[in-house]
Motif scaffolding. Structure first.
Motif, PDB file in Angstrom:
ATOM      1  N   SER A 157       0.814  -1.220   0.000  1.00 19.18           N
ATOM      2  CA  SER A 157       0.000   0.000   0.000  1.00 19.18           C
ATOM      3  C   SER A 157       0.847   1.270   0.000  1.00 19.18           C
ATOM      4  O   SER A 157       0.308   2.377   0.124  1.00 19.18           O
ATOM      5  N   LEU A 158       2.158   1.123  -0.139  1.00 18.39           N
ATOM      6  CA  LEU A 158       3.048   2.279  -0.075  1.00 18.39           C
ATOM      7  C   LEU A 158       2.696   3.316  -1.142  1.00 18.39           C
ATOM      8  O   LEU A 158       2.668   4.515  -0.869  1.00 18.39           O
ATOM      9  N   PHE A 163       0.883   8.572  -2.777  1.00 12.21           N
ATOM     10  CA  PHE A 163       0.046   9.353  -3.685  1.00 12.21           C
ATOM     11  C   PHE A 163      -0.780  10.370  -2.905  1.00 12.21           C
ATOM     12  O   PHE A 163      -0.920  11.525  -3.323  1.00 12.21           O
ATOM     13  N   ALA A 164      -1.347   9.939  -1.781  1.00 13.09           N
ATOM     14  CA  ALA A 164      -2.146  10.860  -0.962  1.00 13.09           C
ATOM     15  C   ALA A 164      -1.271  11.977  -0.413  1.00 13.09           C
ATOM     16  O   ALA A 164      -1.681  13.151  -0.389  1.00 13.09           O
ATOM     17  N   SER A 204      -4.296   2.080  10.610  1.00 17.15           N
ATOM     18  CA  SER A 204      -4.723   1.388   9.400  1.00 17.15           C
ATOM     19  C   SER A 204      -4.198   2.133   8.189  1.00 17.15           C
ATOM     20  O   SER A 204      -3.755   3.289   8.290  1.00 17.15           O
ATOM     21  N   VAL A 205      -4.250   1.464   7.045  1.00 21.29           N
ATOM     22  CA  VAL A 205      -3.793   2.106   5.812  1.00 21.29           C
ATOM     23  C   VAL A 205      -4.675   3.303   5.484  1.00 21.29           C
ATOM     24  O   VAL A 205      -4.180   4.359   5.061  1.00 21.29           O
ATOM     25  N   LEU A 206      -5.975   3.165   5.689  1.00 18.85           N
ATOM     26  CA  LEU A 206      -6.888   4.267   5.410  1.00 18.85           C
ATOM     27  C   LEU A 206      -6.575   5.475   6.291  1.00 18.85           C
ATOM     28  O   LEU A 206      -6.506   6.615   5.816  1.00 18.85           O
ATOM     29  N   GLY A 207      -6.380   5.226   7.572  1.00 21.28           N
ATOM     30  CA  GLY A 207      -6.057   6.319   8.474  1.00 21.28           C
ATOM     31  C   GLY A 207      -4.741   6.981   8.118  1.00 21.28           C
ATOM     32  O   GLY A 207      -4.622   8.218   8.131  1.00 21.28           O
ATOM     33  N   LEU A 208      -3.729   6.170   7.790  1.00 19.09           N
ATOM     34  CA  LEU A 208      -2.431   6.715   7.410  1.00 19.09           C
ATOM     35  C   LEU A 208      -2.545   7.515   6.126  1.00 19.09           C
ATOM     36  O   LEU A 208      -1.908   8.567   5.974  1.00 19.09           O
ATOM     37  N   THR A 209      -3.360   7.044   5.189  1.00 18.34           N
ATOM     38  CA  THR A 209      -3.535   7.744   3.910  1.00 18.34           C
ATOM     39  C   THR A 209      -4.184   9.110   4.117  1.00 18.34           C
ATOM     40  O   THR A 209      -3.742  10.111   3.555  1.00 18.34           O
TER      41      THR A 209
END
Length: 306
Positions: A157-158, A163-164, A204-209
């Motif tokens: 997911s890097l 990108f974000a 989570s990935v969503l939170g980090l994004t």
């Protein structure tokens, strides 16, 4: 290139030009590593290194071909054609038309060692510190994001997170480039550091994004502000030297930030690196703001030099 922007862009459009330059730079720094790693794993490192060599050489050739001006006396303003269709001789553009303040232009030239450092005021030194501080924050965030995803076995997911982060920088750069008033680079560095620290709360990935997008908003603006301030504060004849030192400040920030924050990640955890990187930016910004305030109080006419 930024020195060329300082003489090519009209005074009212320099912020937009520097913002566009910063957006392009941030895109390279944020997207480049992810793309390079992806291509290296799928094709091989030889192809990646060859592509980098071709790109850098091609950029150098374009620079030689276009040969952009770096001094105001190299920029000419064409006058309107006369009645017989001929164009009168062109006139040089005055340096003051490109944002040089009257105090800088009219200052008496120094001699000897004083002349070599005549541009280095405490305020300019603070801008160089902000440049190094911004790089420390960005490099630390870069490493911490990778370490966080690796710790959660989500390295795939890097690219999404990068990108974000990059998108936030682009949005921030576009917003700042459209502004008519400048914001202090120290205030922007303070925002960059403060918005980086919450990345350590992501689980989570969503939170980090989402947090990466928010943290990226001040990235391009702080780079834009530092370049704009150096161009505004330093006389044209010394501006190339000052911008060279700014490039060195970026390099020093990267050289210091990478190993130190890497040790923090190894000794503690990725979330600690987010706090350390953001905290370093906040600390440098606060010190810089104090220095600027003290300088204005002690030297209201702006004559103090190192």
């Amino acid at each position: 290139m930024r020195k060329s922007i300082s003489v090519l862009a009209p005074a009212g459009q320099q912020r937009s030009a520097y913002a566009l330059d910063s957006i392009a730079t941030e895109l390279v720094f944020m997207v480049g590593p992810a793309v390079g790693v992806a291509v290296a794993t799928q094709v091989g490192t030889t192809a990646v290194l060859a592509a980098i060599g071709v790109a850098v050489s091609g950029a150098g050739v374009l620079l030689l071909v276009f040969d952009p001006p770096t001094r105001a006396d190299q920029v000419v303003r064409a006058t309107s054609p006369s009645a017989d269709g001929t164009v009168p001789p062109v006139e040089p553009v005055s340096p003051s038309a490109h944002g040089a303040s009257p105090s800088v232009k009219d200052a008496a030239p120094a001699t000897g060692p004083a002349r070599r450092l005549s541009w280095l005021t405490p305020t300019v030194a603070a801008v160089l510190a902000a440049s190094a501080g911004a790089t420390i924050v960005l490099v630390g965030t870069d490493l911490a994001i990778l370490a966080h995803l690796r710790a959660h076995d989500q390295v795939g997911s890097l690219g999404i997170v990068y990108f974000a982060w990059c998108l936030g920088s682009v949005v921030g750069g576009l917003a700042y480039g459209s502004r008519h008033r400048a914001t202090s680079s120290m205030l922007l560095l303070l925002a960059l550091g403060a918005l980086t620290i919450p990345l350590g709360l992501a689980h989570s990935v969503l939170g980090l994004t989402l947090l990466a997008f928010v943290a990226g908003l001040p990235c391009a603006p702080v780079m834009t502000a530092t370049a704009e301030e150096v161009a505004r504060m330093v006389p044209e004849e010394r501006r190339g030297e000052a911008m060279g030192w700014q490039g060195t400040a970026f390099t020093v920030g990267s050289a210091v930030g990478s190993p130190v924050l890497g040790l923090v990640i190894d000794a503690a955890a990725p979330w600690v690196a987010f706090v350390a990187a953001g905290g370093a930016g906040v600390l440098i910004a606060v010190v810089g703001l104090v220095v600027r305030r003290a300088r204005r109080a002690a030297d209201p006419q702006g004559e103090l030099r190192f």
